[in-house]
Scaffold this motif. Structure first.
Motif, PDB file in Angstrom:
ATOM      1  N   TRP A  93     -69.338 -12.949   6.949  1.00 36.70           N
ATOM      2  CA  TRP A  93     -70.486 -13.522   6.225  1.00 36.70           C
ATOM      3  C   TRP A  93     -69.998 -14.516   5.180  1.00 36.70           C
ATOM      4  O   TRP A  93     -70.640 -15.516   4.905  1.00 36.70           O
ATOM      5  CB  TRP A  93     -71.345 -12.441   5.583  1.00 36.70           C
ATOM      6  CG  TRP A  93     -72.223 -11.704   6.562  1.00 36.70           C
ATOM      7  CD1 TRP A  93     -72.322 -10.356   6.686  1.00 36.70           C
ATOM      8  CD2 TRP A  93     -73.117 -12.252   7.538  1.00 36.70           C
ATOM      9  NE1 TRP A  93     -73.220 -10.045   7.682  1.00 36.70           N
ATOM     10  CE2 TRP A  93     -73.723 -11.180   8.228  1.00 36.70           C
ATOM     11  CE3 TRP A  93     -73.464 -13.560   7.905  1.00 36.70           C
ATOM     12  CZ2 TRP A  93     -74.649 -11.353   9.245  1.00 36.70           C
ATOM     13  CZ3 TRP A  93     -74.385 -13.738   8.923  1.00 36.70           C
ATOM     14  CH2 TRP A  93     -74.967 -12.640   9.585  1.00 36.70           C
ATOM     15  N   SER A  94     -68.867 -14.210   4.604  1.00 35.28           N
ATOM     16  CA  SER A  94     -68.335 -15.155   3.620  1.00 35.28           C
ATOM     17  C   SER A  94     -68.015 -16.488   4.284  1.00 35.28           C
ATOM     18  O   SER A  94     -68.280 -17.546   3.726  1.00 35.28           O
ATOM     19  CB  SER A  94     -67.074 -14.595   2.969  1.00 35.28           C
ATOM     20  OG  SER A  94     -67.394 -13.443   2.238  1.00 35.28           O
ATOM     21  N   TRP A 102     -69.423 -17.588   6.935  1.00 34.99           N
ATOM     22  CA  TRP A 102     -70.723 -18.149   7.273  1.00 34.99           C
ATOM     23  C   TRP A 102     -71.326 -18.825   6.048  1.00 34.99           C
ATOM     24  O   TRP A 102     -71.841 -19.927   6.114  1.00 34.99           O
ATOM     25  CB  TRP A 102     -71.624 -17.017   7.778  1.00 34.99           C
ATOM     26  CG  TRP A 102     -72.949 -17.461   8.275  1.00 34.99           C
ATOM     27  CD1 TRP A 102     -73.303 -17.734   9.553  1.00 34.99           C
ATOM     28  CD2 TRP A 102     -74.122 -17.681   7.501  1.00 34.99           C
ATOM     29  NE1 TRP A 102     -74.612 -18.114   9.609  1.00 34.99           N
ATOM     30  CE2 TRP A 102     -75.138 -18.102   8.378  1.00 34.99           C
ATOM     31  CE3 TRP A 102     -74.402 -17.578   6.135  1.00 34.99           C
ATOM     32  CZ2 TRP A 102     -76.422 -18.407   7.945  1.00 34.99           C
ATOM     33  CZ3 TRP A 102     -75.677 -17.888   5.705  1.00 34.99           C
ATOM     34  CH2 TRP A 102     -76.671 -18.296   6.608  1.00 34.99           C
ATOM     35  N   ASN A 103     -71.229 -18.121   4.931  1.00 37.54           N
ATOM     36  CA  ASN A 103     -71.800 -18.670   3.702  1.00 37.54           C
ATOM     37  C   ASN A 103     -71.167 -20.008   3.349  1.00 37.54           C
ATOM     38  O   ASN A 103     -71.818 -20.873   2.794  1.00 37.54           O
ATOM     39  CB  ASN A 103     -71.576 -17.712   2.545  1.00 37.54           C
ATOM     40  CG  ASN A 103     -72.292 -16.396   2.751  1.00 37.54           C
ATOM     41  OD1 ASN A 103     -73.179 -16.299   3.580  1.00 37.54           O
ATOM     42  ND2 ASN A 103     -71.900 -15.387   2.010  1.00 37.54           N
TER      43      ASN A 103
END
Lengths: 1216, 261
Positions: free
Chosen positions: B212-213, B215-216
């Motif tokens: 997710w990081s 992705w962020n």
């Protein structure tokens, strides 16, 4: 006023005369009026009230017929004295809310206190239409509040003080057309109570809008509960009486409650009687079309639709007269909101009518006042008006046009209009595309703002990264769950958000986060529905991938059906935060952080100013060929405008948030609040921006977002000096004379201001005009900004659905026009003449040339800096590395000083950057320009363009370099240095030696196992050696070792798979294993009665191989000193007959292969002897040391003194 | 190799009943012959780690530590050459490396009268010759080389495997000259190589800590679990995290970059 209308209807006065009268104030009373012998002195006073009166008249007249959709709120911005009881009660119910613009926009300063002083029962002379307008404006805004919360309007003395005003102002002498007692509508034979149809209303599709209460004050329309439907006649009258007795509050709440109860009952009843008597059931029944089943509010009782017949129209003359007058008012922009009127007209057009209405009532007809007594008349009137308003309706979006063109009633009432609409539809391109909801996209990492260097400390940086991750986590959670029932933003996310805020506060990271927040907001919400990121023809990439573009449009349409609410909500919805905007609003509310809000406001202001200041580039009107530019410009404009509106809405939300109250503050509170708040400066100077925009003729960009901003004002703000000026200016603008304004631009501004002022109820609705002539608005944008315009279409669609007509299909195109220049380009250089020359050059060239040149300059300049970084700086850093490596060994000196020293050497060299940079720009600039400009560009133009591009690029690059090269070098060197300190043993990445060795030898088959496999195998073998130290498996170990040796060679051929850790581990393992092997071999040899000693022993061969591998193949230093560790020597000590020859052989090998120096080995041996060994081992060890030392003494004497010192140095290093 | 959740559960259940030994691994392979060895090994290792995590606290109570230390002292007194620590670890179902760490810590604490730094302990575990006591050094060494899931050697092997797969991946990308790609219709901004099996717990952890990081910061991307994963975990495709167990074949590149080659 009624008299004027009367004159008109009796054909004693011409419409044009009335219009003249309206336009020209008291001094220009139409001759006919005076000639007619009607000395109506009051007429002059009432001019400005006439339009509202007219609108009200129409509403009242048609109220019986209109059952479709919500009632149009602007019913009476100014119903004045003619307010019926119903209007009165409405007003009362709503009047507590908010002061309207009307007050300060129209009233003179003196008027204000006078009004304030008014008390119950005091009949006021100054009770002008303005006052009424204000009240009504407020009432309109209040509707929704009342609906949600009866408490909100039930308190407050102010309301009470004003109410009587209304009632007291009704001059009994005048004909009160709105008084339903005096003029009961058609079909209402037994009075008001006989009208369940008015009372029962569509259920709102989304009732919950918990946070939007205060802002509802600004809305106009009670979306799903038309005011008229709120009260039964009886209760309304009751309320009216009660008000006169100063007993308003209880009555109203009672009556409302009563009303609700009745509603419930009524619905219940209707549910049970599937076929209610004709004309009564207007409750949203079963839709005739399945596609409308979702929309609870669509009345679609097709069996009740009366077939409108032109032949049955009565009092045509009067209707025509009214239509002309009404249309003139619309055309002259005398109505508050033209779209509202259009909506009303379409309501008339699509009115269902009832059979009872059809029967007519001859008594009432006899009165001569009921011109809209049946559907036929209504439709006739509507078609007339539509014909007058053709210009506007022909610019509506294609879907609406289609419905109009296919409307049976228009076709039968006016074949000409029908034909014109058909043509308009066929030629229309104004296809408003729909709104795809997109999944969340993150804001990409931006080194220039998000890098470590932008944070004061590692901790701050780390925390920001963490908060960033949490933010997206929350966003995903919201996205997944917010539509589930029972999911509550505050309950689920509130604490997480506040803990985020606490973390941000601890490291003062709010500004970073605010920027992220704002970027994400734009990313997610700039689309039409607030969630759709894609508008127009830019499809979502994922969807595109999934379906291919062929199916996309079909999907879009399908999706639209699902997403866009089909219910008719009326043309004046309250400001709201649809779609993803909701997340951001709730986030702000849950965070409740002053710091965050402040930073966010800063960030929003900055962005708004930036976008608002964007220059819209000039278009060339070159034979319709400049499409590309024009299209791009329009696209850009749309993006900018939508972003601005979004940002402004949130800014308005934040700015007025602290002052937000559920209820209108009391007069005393309000007065003191005004005094206080007049002292403060606005966060964003919208007044200045508005003035500028008017001056620069770019209000088409500025007004729409200022409207968004203002739509969120709190109760007090409109009274503040500053905002009064803003509103006045908006009105002034409206008053100014029209020049060349692009039609759709005008429509947009009309629509947004109409929306805003609808709420605020301006008194007079002066001619609307606008300076901006750049036609940047198209239907897509118009509808995107004003989604409520879609209500027109929905209304028509619902009619089609209800009457079962078939949809046809054609396509038309509308091409909006081109724009004029708005921005002269700011020049960079100081050499004035050069600049002028340059400007002249560009002046005579297409603008695309300038853009190209500027683009090239910008990119080449930027690339130049990157190039310098990658070449010159990298080179310098490498040199610094070497220098540092030497110096670090020399002394454990002050690292910072060392760094300074080394860098100082390099700075001079850094100056070369400018020379190299210039060269780079000179080479690359022209290349790029040549590629980008059209082939046929003349040589002279080309070379000039190249020169300018090179010049600009050089300026940019060298400017940056000269200012930053030293800092850049230092930063890079420091980073390298830190890396060196962290991993002393490791060769630095990027070092040539390492890179070279990573290639396999030619012809390599890549068949070697991976390093991980080899390490694993070593591990396994070690285990087995350890596990059975006394067995004979050692021989296998030996065999394995040979095997292993092969493997070492093999894996080295695929060195590319090696990473530093595996290499180090492998080196260490091999040393360990060598030690263990020594032991094993010893045992092995013992067991074999040592026939395989010395060189015949394969162990020697293996050792030799190992030594060479250590020397040749490992890029990492092999920790051969581990051989002398206590543990590994222990293996040797454990054995009875020690293989000292083998050991000595290894020592020699180490020296020979340069893996250890003699001195190092000597010192290792020496320290070994200090350990507590068995005495015999110690003796042997000493002997071995002597042998080794003596062997190498001889050698050493032969070497140079210089070599000697190096060796001793090496020893020292080894020991340290 | 993609496993359905049901398949995975069967394996995990089997592992719940056996000791984390080489023999068990062999049995596992016999029981599930259709699964690839590396997948089984990866799952085996993950399950073992889960078990250790569960019992970690139990072995770190003051009492437990004291008991282990005393047993170690008694054991080496009797026979210093015997693999005392290793046997102790096996007996109490604890990872030998971790047992070695406990005893080493306890030993240093007594010797230095202070709690030793983590760095020092780690360094001694990596290179037991630094341990001031020869006997203990030997014991620790035995533990670390015999541990199949923990310890510096295993860490290194894991690291090496991870690195090797990254290199492999890089090679494949370079070979195909890919930079801006879409995989199976999804735009890919990054690829994460995981040389392990993607089970629920590790995938959740990776999502949280890494994916997710990424992705962020970078947008959607691809994760390759070289040793397979549970199919059901591949549920974030639409949102932008794709799972694969091999190098993807359905790749679309940006047109102009294709034209160049």
């Amino acid at each position: 006023m009624a008299a004027v209308l009367e004159l008109l209807l009796q054909e004693e006065v011409a419409v044009s005369a009335v219009m003249r009268w309206l336009r020209h104030g008291p001094g220009h009373r139409p001759a006919e009026v005076t000639c007619g012998g009607l000395a109506l002195v009051s007429l002059s006073l009432l001019q400005k009230d006439f339009v509202p009166f007219l609108l009200n008249f129409l509403r009242e007249q048609t109220s019986q017929i209109l059952t479709n959709g919500p009632s149009t709120p602007a019913k009476t911005p100014n119903s004045k004295a003619h307010g019926s009881q119903r209007t009165g009660s409405e007003r009362r119910r709503r009047s507590s809310q908010k002061a309207s613009l009307g007050i300060f926009l129209t009233a003179t300063p003196e008027a204000l206190p006078a009004r304030r002083g008014r008390r119950k029962g005091s009949s006021s002379i100054s009770a002008s239409g303005r006052q009424v307008a204000r009240d009504l404006g407020r009432s309109l805004a209040e509707e929704e509040d009342g609906k949600n919360d009866s408490v909100s309007w039930s308190g407050g003395r102010r309301k009470r003080s004003e109410v009587p005003l209304v009632s007291a102002r009704s001059p009994p002498s005048q004909l009160n057309l709105n008084n339903l007692e005096e003029f009961p509508p058609m079909g209402a034979a037994s009075g008001w109570t006989n009208k369940p149809s008015r009372r029962i209303n569509p259920t709102p599709v989304s009732a919950e809008r918990p946070l939007s209460k205060p802002k509802m004050c600004f809305t106009s329309t009670p979306v799903s509960q038309p005011p008229a439907a709120r009260f039964s006649c009886g209760s309304s009258l009751e309320a009216f009486t009660a008000v006169q007795e100063g007993n308003l509050t209880s009555v109203i709440s009672n009556s409302l409650q009563e009303e609700r109860e009745m509603l419930k009952k009524e619905r219940c009843k209707l549910l049970h009687q599937a076929s209610s008597p004709a004309g009564i059931s207007l409750d949203p029944g079963t839709p005739t079309k399945p596609s409308y089943t979702r929309s609870a509010s669509l009345p679609a009782e097709s069996h009740l639709v009366t077939c409108a017949n032109p032949a049955k129209v009565s009092c045509k003359k009067q209707l025509e007269c009214l239509a002309e007058l009404y249309s003139s008012c619309i055309a002259e922009n005398l109505v508050p909101n033209i779209f509202l009127e259009l909506f009303f007209v379409l309501q008339l057009l699509t009115s269902k009518g009832t059979s009872t209405a059809e029967d007519g009532d001859s008594d009432l007809e006899a009165s001569g006042r009921q011109h809209f007594r049946n559907v036929h008349n209504c439709v006739y009137f509507a078609v007339q008006v539509l014909d007058y308003q053709y210009e506007i309706i022909s610019r509506l979006e294609k879907g609406t046009l289609k419905l109009l063109a296919e409307n049976e009633r228009i076709a039968s009432f006016s074949p000409t209009l029908h034909e014109r609409l058909r043509q308009a539809y066929e030629s229309s391109t104004a296809k408003v595309s729909l709104l795809l909801p997109c999944s969340v996209q993150s804001v990409s990492f931006q080194p220039e703002t998000d890098n470590r260097s932008n944070f004061p400390s590692d901790r701050a940086f780390h925390i920001f990264k963490k908060q960033r991750d949490i933010f997206y986590e929350l966003l995903r959670e919201w996205e997944d769950n917010h539509e589930k029932t029972g999911w509550d933003f505050e309950r689920v996310l509130g604490n997480k958000i506040r803990s985020m805020m606490a973390h941000l506060s601890a490291t003062c990271n709010h500004s970073h986060f605010a920027r992220l927040f704002q970027k994400q907001l734009i990313q997610m919400c700039k689309g039409p529905i607030g969630g759709g990121a894609s508008w127009g023809d830019t499809p979502d990439q994922d969807v595109l991938n999934m379906l291919g573009s062929d199916n996309l449009s079909r999907l879009k349409r399908l999706q639209e059906r699902f997403i866009v609410p089909q219910s008719i909500r009326g043309p004046c919805p309250p400001p709201s935060f649809p779609g993803c905007q909701q997340f951001f609003r709730d986030f702000i509310l849950s965070a409740g952080s002053y710091q965050f809000n402040q930073h966010l406001m800063d960030s929003l202001c900055l962005k708004i100013l930036e976008l608002n200041g964007l220059t819209l580039v000039e278009h060339e009107h070159s034979d319709g060929e400049a499409d590309m530019d024009e299209q791009d410009e329009k696209k850009r404009f749309t993006v900018v405008l939508l972003s601005l509106r979004l940002l402004a809405k949130f800014l308005g939300f934040l700015v007025f948030l602290p002052y937000r109250t559920v209820e209108q503050p009391t007069r005393d509170l309000q007065d003191s609040a005004i005094v206080l708040r007049n002292q403060t400066l606005p966060v964003l100077d919208v007044l200045k921006l508005l003035r500028q925009s008017i001056r620069d003729q770019r209000s088409i960009l500025t007004i729409p977002w200022i409207v968004e901003y203002l739509s969120l004002v709190d109760h007090i703000a409109p009274f503040l000096d500053y905002y009064r000026k803003v509103f006045c200016l908006l009105l002034l603008m409206v008053l100014s004379e029209d020049k060349e304004i692009s039609f759709l631009n005008k429509l947009l501004i009309l629509a947004v201001l109409g929306w805003l002022f609808q709420v605020e109820s301006l008194v007079s609705f002066p001619s609307f005009s606008h300076q901006d002539s750049v036609p940047l608005v198209d239907q897509q944008l118009l509808y995107t900004c004003c989604p409520y315009l879609g209500e027109l279409r929905k209304l028509l669609a619902s009619f089609v659905a209800g009457s079962g007509a078939k949809n046809g299909g054609f396509i038309r195109k509308i091409t909006p026009t081109a724009a004029e220049s708005l921005a002269p380009k700011a020049s960079v250089t100081q050499r004035k003449l050069q600049v002028e020359l340059e400007q002249a050059f560009f002046h005579n060239q297409p603008p695309s040339l300038r853009r190209t040149v500027e683009f090239v300059a910008e990119r080449v300049g930027s690339n130049c800096v990157k190039y310098i970084k990658a070449t010159l700086v990298a080179e310098l850093v490498q040199r610094a590395e070497v220098m540092l490596q030497d110096k670090v060994k020399e002394e454990d000196a002050n690292q910072d000083k060392l760094l300074e020293e080394v860098c100082a050497h390099l700075y001079e060299e850094g100056a070369q950057a400018l020379i190299k940079g210039r060269e780079f720009c000179k080479k690359k600039g022209p290349e790029a320009v040549r590629v980008l400009l059209p082939e046929e560009t003349s040589a002279a133009v080309l070379s000039s363009a190249e020169d300018i591009a090179v010049e600009l690029a050089t300026e940019k690059a060298c400017g940056w370099l000269s200012a930053n090269i030293a800092a850049l070098i230092k930063r890079e060197v420091k980073a390298t240095f830190n890396r060196m300190l962290k991993v002393p043993g490791l060769p630095l990445p990027g070092e040539d030696a390492l890179e070279l060795r990573r290639d396999c030898p030619p012809g390599c088959q890549h068949c070697a196992p991976f390093p991980s496999q080899i390490i694993n195998e070593i591990k396994v073998q070690t285990v087995s050696c350890l596990a059975c130290p006394n067995s004979l498996c050692i021989f296998h170990g030996g065999a394995y070792f040979l095997h292993y040796g092969d493997k070492i060679q093999l894996f080295l051929c695929v060195f590319q798979f090696m990473c530093p850790t595996s290499e180090q581990q492998l080196a260490k393992c091999s040393v360990e294993l060598a030690s263990l092997l020594g032991k094993s071999v010893v045992i092995n040899c013992l067991s074999l009665k040592s026939r395989l000693r010395v060189k015949k022993n394969p162990t020697y061969g293996l050792l030799k191989l190992l030594l060479s591998v250590w020397k040749e193949d490992f890029g990492t230093p092999v920790p051969v000193r581990l051989i002398f560790s206590k543990k590994n020597m222990g293996y040797l000590a454990d054995v009875k007959q020690r293989e000292w020859d083998l050991f000595l052989f290894m020592l020699r090998g180490l020296v020979e292969h340069g893996l250890m120096r003699t001195g190092e080995i000597e010192s290792c041996l020496k320290s070994l002897q200090e350990l507590p060994w068995p005495s015999d081992f110690l003796k042997e060890l000493e002997m071995l040391s002597r042998v080794f030392v003596s062997e190498h003494r001889v050698e050493e004497t032969r070497t140079s003194p210089c070599e000697m010192t190096r060796r001793s140095l090496g020893t020292v290093t080894a020991q340290s | 190799m993609k496993l359905s959740k049901a398949q995975y559960d069967e394996i995990a259940q089997f592992l719940g009943h056996v000791q984390p030994t080489r023999q068990s691994l062999r049995k596992l392979k016999e029981k599930f012959p259709s699964q690839s060895q590396s997948t089984l090994l990866s799952i085996f290792s993950q399950e073992y780690q889960k078990q250790i995590k569960r019992t970690h606290a139990k072995h770190h109570t003051a009492e437990a530590i004291e008991t282990y230390y005393q047993r170690y002292l008694n054991g080496v007194m009797k026979n210093a050459a015997a693999p005392v620590l290793l046997e102790l670890a096996n007996e109490v179902d604890f990872a030998p490396s971790l047992m070695a760490r406990i005893v080493l810590e306890r030993f240093l604490q007594e010797k230095e009268q202070a709690i030793p730094s983590k760095t020092l302990i780690n360094s001694m575990l990596r290179d037991p010759s630094q341990i001031p006591d020869g006997v203990l050094a030997n014991q620790v060494y035995q533990c670390t080389v015999n541990d199949c899931c923990y310890g510096p050697l295993v860490d290194c092997i894991k690291h090496a495997i991870g690195h090797e797969h990254e290199v492999l991946l890089q090679e494949m990308l370079l070979e195909k000259n890919l930079s801006f790609i879409a995989v199976e219709g999804h735009i890919i901004h990054w690829i994460e190589s995981k040389a392990s099996f993607g089970d629920e717990s590790s995938h959740q952890a990776y999502l949280q800590d890494q994916f997710w990081s990424y992705w962020n910061r970078f947008g959607p991307g691809l994760v390759i679990y070289w040793y397979g994963f549970i199919e059901e975990l591949d549920c974030h495709r639409e949102r932008g995290i794709l799972l694969k167990d091999c190098f993807p074949t359905d790749i679309v590149t940006l047109r102009h970059s294709m034209a160049q080659h």
